[in-house]
Scaffold this motif. Sequence first.
Motif, PDB file in Angstrom:
ATOM      1  N   PRO B 156       0.810  -1.230   0.000  1.00 45.82           N
ATOM      2  CA  PRO B 156       0.000   0.000   0.000  1.00 45.82           C
ATOM      3  C   PRO B 156       0.842   1.279   0.000  1.00 45.82           C
ATOM      4  CG  PRO B 156      -0.512  -1.372   1.904  1.00 45.82           C
ATOM      5  CD  PRO B 156       0.641  -1.990   1.229  1.00 45.82           C
ATOM      6  N   PHE B 157       2.140   1.168   0.308  1.00 44.13           N
ATOM      7  CA  PHE B 157       2.977   2.367   0.360  1.00 44.13           C
ATOM      8  C   PHE B 157       3.534   2.757  -1.001  1.00 44.13           C
ATOM      9  CE2 PHE B 157       2.647   1.680   4.748  1.00 44.13           C
ATOM     10  CZ  PHE B 157       2.973   2.873   5.366  1.00 44.13           C
ATOM     11  N   LEU B 158       3.258   1.933  -2.017  1.00 43.09           N
ATOM     12  CA  LEU B 158       3.880   2.206  -3.309  1.00 43.09           C
ATOM     13  C   LEU B 158       3.188   3.331  -4.075  1.00 43.09           C
ATOM     14  CD1 LEU B 158       4.827  -1.375  -4.492  1.00 43.09           C
ATOM     15  CD2 LEU B 158       6.164   0.303  -3.266  1.00 43.09           C
ATOM     16  N   VAL B 159       1.973   3.691  -3.694  1.00 46.93           N
ATOM     17  CA  VAL B 159       1.321   4.833  -4.346  1.00 46.93           C
ATOM     18  C   VAL B 159       1.747   6.076  -3.585  1.00 46.93           C
ATOM     19  CG1 VAL B 159      -0.827   5.551  -5.395  1.00 46.93           C
ATOM     20  CG2 VAL B 159      -0.686   3.331  -4.304  1.00 46.93           C
ATOM     21  N   ASN B 160       2.777   6.735  -4.054  1.00 50.41           N
ATOM     22  CA  ASN B 160       3.305   7.890  -3.331  1.00 50.41           C
ATOM     23  C   ASN B 160       3.261   9.110  -4.234  1.00 50.41           C
ATOM     24  OD1 ASN B 160       4.892   9.820  -2.086  1.00 50.41           O
ATOM     25  ND2 ASN B 160       6.164   8.282  -1.090  1.00 50.41           N
ATOM     26  N   SER B 161       2.173   9.870  -4.103  1.00 47.39           N
ATOM     27  CA  SER B 161       1.988  10.989  -5.022  1.00 47.39           C
ATOM     28  C   SER B 161       2.970  12.118  -4.779  1.00 47.39           C
ATOM     29  CB  SER B 161       0.553  11.501  -4.906  1.00 47.39           C
ATOM     30  OG  SER B 161      -0.341  10.446  -5.207  1.00 47.39           O
ATOM     31  N   THR B 162       3.451  12.243  -3.546  1.00 49.94           N
ATOM     32  CA  THR B 162       4.461  13.273  -3.280  1.00 49.94           C
ATOM     33  C   THR B 162       5.709  13.004  -4.107  1.00 49.94           C
ATOM     34  OG1 THR B 162       3.615  13.296  -1.025  1.00 49.94           O
ATOM     35  CG2 THR B 162       5.627  14.526  -1.446  1.00 49.94           C
ATOM     36  N   ALA B 163       6.132  11.739  -4.152  1.00 50.99           N
ATOM     37  CA  ALA B 163       7.316  11.403  -4.947  1.00 50.99           C
ATOM     38  C   ALA B 163       7.065  11.692  -6.429  1.00 50.99           C
ATOM     39  CB  ALA B 163       7.685   9.940  -4.738  1.00 50.99           C
ATOM     40  N   VAL B 164       5.871  11.357  -6.918  1.00 55.96           N
ATOM     41  CA  VAL B 164       5.538  11.645  -8.315  1.00 55.96           C
ATOM     42  C   VAL B 164       5.699  13.146  -8.580  1.00 55.96           C
ATOM     43  CG1 VAL B 164       3.693  11.636 -10.038  1.00 55.96           C
ATOM     44  CG2 VAL B 164       3.985   9.675  -8.524  1.00 55.96           C
ATOM     45  N   PHE B 165       5.216  13.957  -7.635  1.00 57.59           N
ATOM     46  CA  PHE B 165       5.309  15.405  -7.794  1.00 57.59           C
ATOM     47  C   PHE B 165       6.741  15.908  -7.810  1.00 57.59           C
ATOM     48  CE2 PHE B 165       0.875  16.436  -7.055  1.00 57.59           C
ATOM     49  CZ  PHE B 165       0.784  17.500  -7.910  1.00 57.59           C
ATOM     50  N   VAL B 166       7.556  15.390  -6.900  1.00 57.39           N
ATOM     51  CA  VAL B 166       8.960  15.806  -6.854  1.00 57.39           C
ATOM     52  C   VAL B 166       9.606  15.559  -8.211  1.00 57.39           C
ATOM     53  CG1 VAL B 166      11.220  15.277  -5.855  1.00 57.39           C
ATOM     54  CG2 VAL B 166       9.225  15.500  -4.369  1.00 57.39           C
ATOM     55  N   PHE B 167       9.365  14.368  -8.771  1.00 53.20           N
ATOM     56  CA  PHE B 167       9.972  14.061 -10.067  1.00 53.20           C
ATOM     57  C   PHE B 167       9.379  14.923 -11.180  1.00 53.20           C
ATOM     58  CE2 PHE B 167      11.053   9.974  -7.940  1.00 53.20           C
ATOM     59  CZ  PHE B 167      12.412  10.154  -8.015  1.00 53.20           C
ATOM     60  N   ARG B 168       8.087  15.101 -11.156  1.00 54.16           N
ATOM     61  CA  ARG B 168       7.468  15.893 -12.219  1.00 54.16           C
ATOM     62  C   ARG B 168       8.031  17.314 -12.220  1.00 54.16           C
ATOM     63  NH1 ARG B 168       3.203  19.550 -12.452  1.00 54.16           N
ATOM     64  NH2 ARG B 168       2.506  19.856 -14.583  1.00 54.16           N
ATOM     65  N   GLN B 169       8.065  17.949 -11.023  1.00 60.12           N
ATOM     66  CA  GLN B 169       8.558  19.322 -10.952  1.00 60.12           C
ATOM     67  C   GLN B 169       9.993  19.393 -11.469  1.00 60.12           C
ATOM     68  OE1 GLN B 169       5.399  20.067 -10.423  1.00 60.12           O
ATOM     69  NE2 GLN B 169       6.049  21.966  -9.423  1.00 60.12           N
ATOM     70  N   PHE B 170      10.796  18.396 -11.121  1.00 57.52           N
ATOM     71  CA  PHE B 170      12.200  18.440 -11.520  1.00 57.52           C
ATOM     72  C   PHE B 170      12.354  18.202 -13.016  1.00 57.52           C
ATOM     73  CE2 PHE B 170      16.581  17.259 -11.921  1.00 57.52           C
ATOM     74  CZ  PHE B 170      17.191  18.108 -11.021  1.00 57.52           C
ATOM     75  N   PHE B 171      11.655  17.203 -13.541  1.00 64.25           N
ATOM     76  CA  PHE B 171      11.789  16.874 -14.971  1.00 64.25           C
ATOM     77  C   PHE B 171      11.293  18.016 -15.851  1.00 64.25           C
ATOM     78  CE2 PHE B 171      11.275  12.057 -13.983  1.00 64.25           C
ATOM     79  CZ  PHE B 171      12.551  12.032 -13.473  1.00 64.25           C
ATOM     80  N   MET B 172      10.351  18.811 -15.357  1.00 68.90           N
ATOM     81  CA  MET B 172       9.833  19.914 -16.153  1.00 68.90           C
ATOM     82  C   MET B 172      10.897  20.963 -16.451  1.00 68.90           C
ATOM     83  SD  MET B 172       5.968  20.413 -14.766  1.00 68.90           S
ATOM     84  CE  MET B 172       6.042  22.166 -14.975  1.00 68.90           C
ATOM     85  N   GLN B 173      11.923  21.002 -15.595  1.00 68.28           N
ATOM     86  CA  GLN B 173      12.983  21.994 -15.814  1.00 68.28           C
ATOM     87  C   GLN B 173      13.970  21.551 -16.886  1.00 68.28           C
ATOM     88  OE1 GLN B 173      14.728  22.441 -11.970  1.00 68.28           O
ATOM     89  NE2 GLN B 173      12.767  22.895 -11.022  1.00 68.28           N
ATOM     90  N   ILE B 174      13.906  20.301 -17.286  1.00 67.81           N
ATOM     91  CA  ILE B 174      14.824  19.827 -18.323  1.00 67.81           C
ATOM     92  C   ILE B 174      14.290  20.285 -19.678  1.00 67.81           C
ATOM     93  CG2 ILE B 174      15.788  17.791 -19.433  1.00 67.81           C
ATOM     94  CD1 ILE B 174      15.593  16.380 -16.734  1.00 67.81           C
ATOM     95  N   PRO B 175      15.106  21.026 -20.459  1.00 70.27           N
ATOM     96  CA  PRO B 175      14.612  21.564 -21.729  1.00 70.27           C
ATOM     97  C   PRO B 175      14.191  20.433 -22.671  1.00 70.27           C
ATOM     98  CG  PRO B 175      16.916  22.184 -21.341  1.00 70.27           C
ATOM     99  CD  PRO B 175      16.497  21.367 -20.189  1.00 70.27           C
ATOM    100  N   SER B 176      12.986  20.552 -23.233  1.00 75.31           N
ATOM    101  CA  SER B 176      12.511  19.440 -24.061  1.00 75.31           C
ATOM    102  C   SER B 176      13.247  19.391 -25.396  1.00 75.31           C
ATOM    103  CB  SER B 176      11.001  19.558 -24.267  1.00 75.31           C
ATOM    104  OG  SER B 176      10.685  20.855 -24.660  1.00 75.31           O
ATOM    105  N   ASP B 177      13.851  20.505 -25.798  1.00 74.21           N
ATOM    106  CA  ASP B 177      14.629  20.492 -27.039  1.00 74.21           C
ATOM    107  C   ASP B 177      15.728  19.435 -26.985  1.00 74.21           C
ATOM    108  OD1 ASP B 177      13.051  22.580 -27.520  1.00 74.21           O
ATOM    109  OD2 ASP B 177      14.621  24.120 -27.562  1.00 74.21           O
TER     110      ASP B 177
END
Lengths: 308, 290
Positions: B156-177
Amino acid sequence: MGAPRANRSRVPALLRGRRSAAQVAGYLFILPYLVFLGLFIAYPLAFAVWMSFYDYFFAAPGANVERPFIGLENYRNLLLQDETFRTTLGNILVFIAVNVPLTVALAIVLATALNANVPGRAFFRTSYYVPYVTASVAVIAVWGYLFFSGGLVNRILGDLAPEPSWLINKTWAMIVIALLVTWKQLGYYVLLYLAALQNVPRQLYEAAEVDGAGILGKFWHITVPGLRPATVLVVILSTIIGANLFTEPYLLTNGGGPQDQTLSPVLYMYRQGIVQADAGYGAAIGVTLSLAVLAIAAVQRYLLERER
Amino acid sequence: MSAPAKSSRSSGAGRKLGRELGFLLLCLGALAFIFPFYYMVVGALQPEPDTGISGAFPNPGELSLANFQNINERVPLLRALFNSAVYTGGVLLGTLTIGILAGYALSQLRWRGRTLVLNVVILTLIVPFQLLMIPLYVMIVRGWGLGDSYLGMILPFLVNSTAVFVFRQFFMQIPSDMLDAARVDGAGELRILTRIVLPLSKPAILTAALITFIGPWNEFLWPFLVTKDSALQPLAVALANYISTVAASTANPFGAILAGAVVLAIPAVGLFILFQRHFVESEASVSLKE
């Protein structure tokens, strides 16, 4: 929202073909998360509501028991007849009445003090946050040692110590638990307020100084209102954490004592739903509690945001 | 911060007083936060509990590790630490894998339904555990027979939305070009993720690992429900069971309990002090952004 900002018409043809590959990859990459979300959040959520309408007992594995549909009977018993459940709600209100205002007041004051240019800021920040990252069980061990009848707190207070002692005193036991949880969580809220303080415009303070406002005036008329959005969050979060209270009364006051005065709704849910194997009733407690918390949070939010 | 002091003649003295008052408050706060930890260590090292005021400042010559031996006889510490490590390690591995994949899909990949899923992720943060506790127990322990197993603790601990958010926020800073260039060269998304994105994301991985670590390491309720067999209990559960059943079974129950508490607290507190910047920034910013 963070989608590639490149001009689409200039995207090379080769890449456009790859867009559909990205579609597929998107679904594949999100799939594990969605599977677990379905299994461990969405399904149990629906199961809880469903179960609460049934006389859902669990028996030894293999045994086949009947679990008849009973409509709203679990809820009727819970809300109209269950005195213990009512006690747990009263207990949690005492907890919230101590914990939430104290949390907000102390966190704002400490965050404001920390925001000034004082020496040792890093040290203070660290020390406030340490209880937050420590296991409840470890923290409860020390608080039990500090507050038991022969503990340091009573030795310092001498004749002023309450009788019976803190954790076996019907009035004080819940207050000590509320203080413990305040202490444990405070560092998190201090940092939350510290981040929010960076958004309070500095010019407001300068303007107030020109008008001759003192420190207290500035704190009360600029800092406190400026932090209101953060306060809404802090009040709601600490209410939710309070409604989930379990470990502290389970360990510190021997499972909700004295005389159920620290029995929390979740501890009661554990007793009925798991120890007594009446999962349907336990689920009804969970649903009722969640709806109550949702309602309280909505009221808190309305009250705190109304005056803006 | 101190620059505009000159502009306000009247409140200069008041401001100084305020800052001193603030400093005093901060010191009192630090004392209130640190003293119980100091007292935990002192109590763990005292062979006989001394709850008097002088007992808080013992003579170093009188301290001993006897309490650690005592708790180890009741709660085999190495076994319990091993269980905690397996439980925490399993949650970490699963959360990071799922979180990285989901974070990448929610930031750098475009697919229909992405916004909807993003909103669902936010929504899961407000689902209260009390609502899930009974059905999860019925499902995992009673239905799937995963009581007294590591898997039952971990799942039950594997659904960790906070971790998903941390990664999403960080990956968004990587230029998609940059990623598009790799796509033109024919790299698949998994390859882009593992060869380009992940090497750039060490801070995000560290942050997510740290905030994920303290969850299962400190968790009591769920592993307590899942494990009845003491050989499988993580340290938090084993110690809690010792506390609730100890009564008068040892000469110095407090000493032994506090020794166990020290062992339980040290890994999380140690990691926090070593990597505190990663903890603090992420936690506060994630909650404010919601």
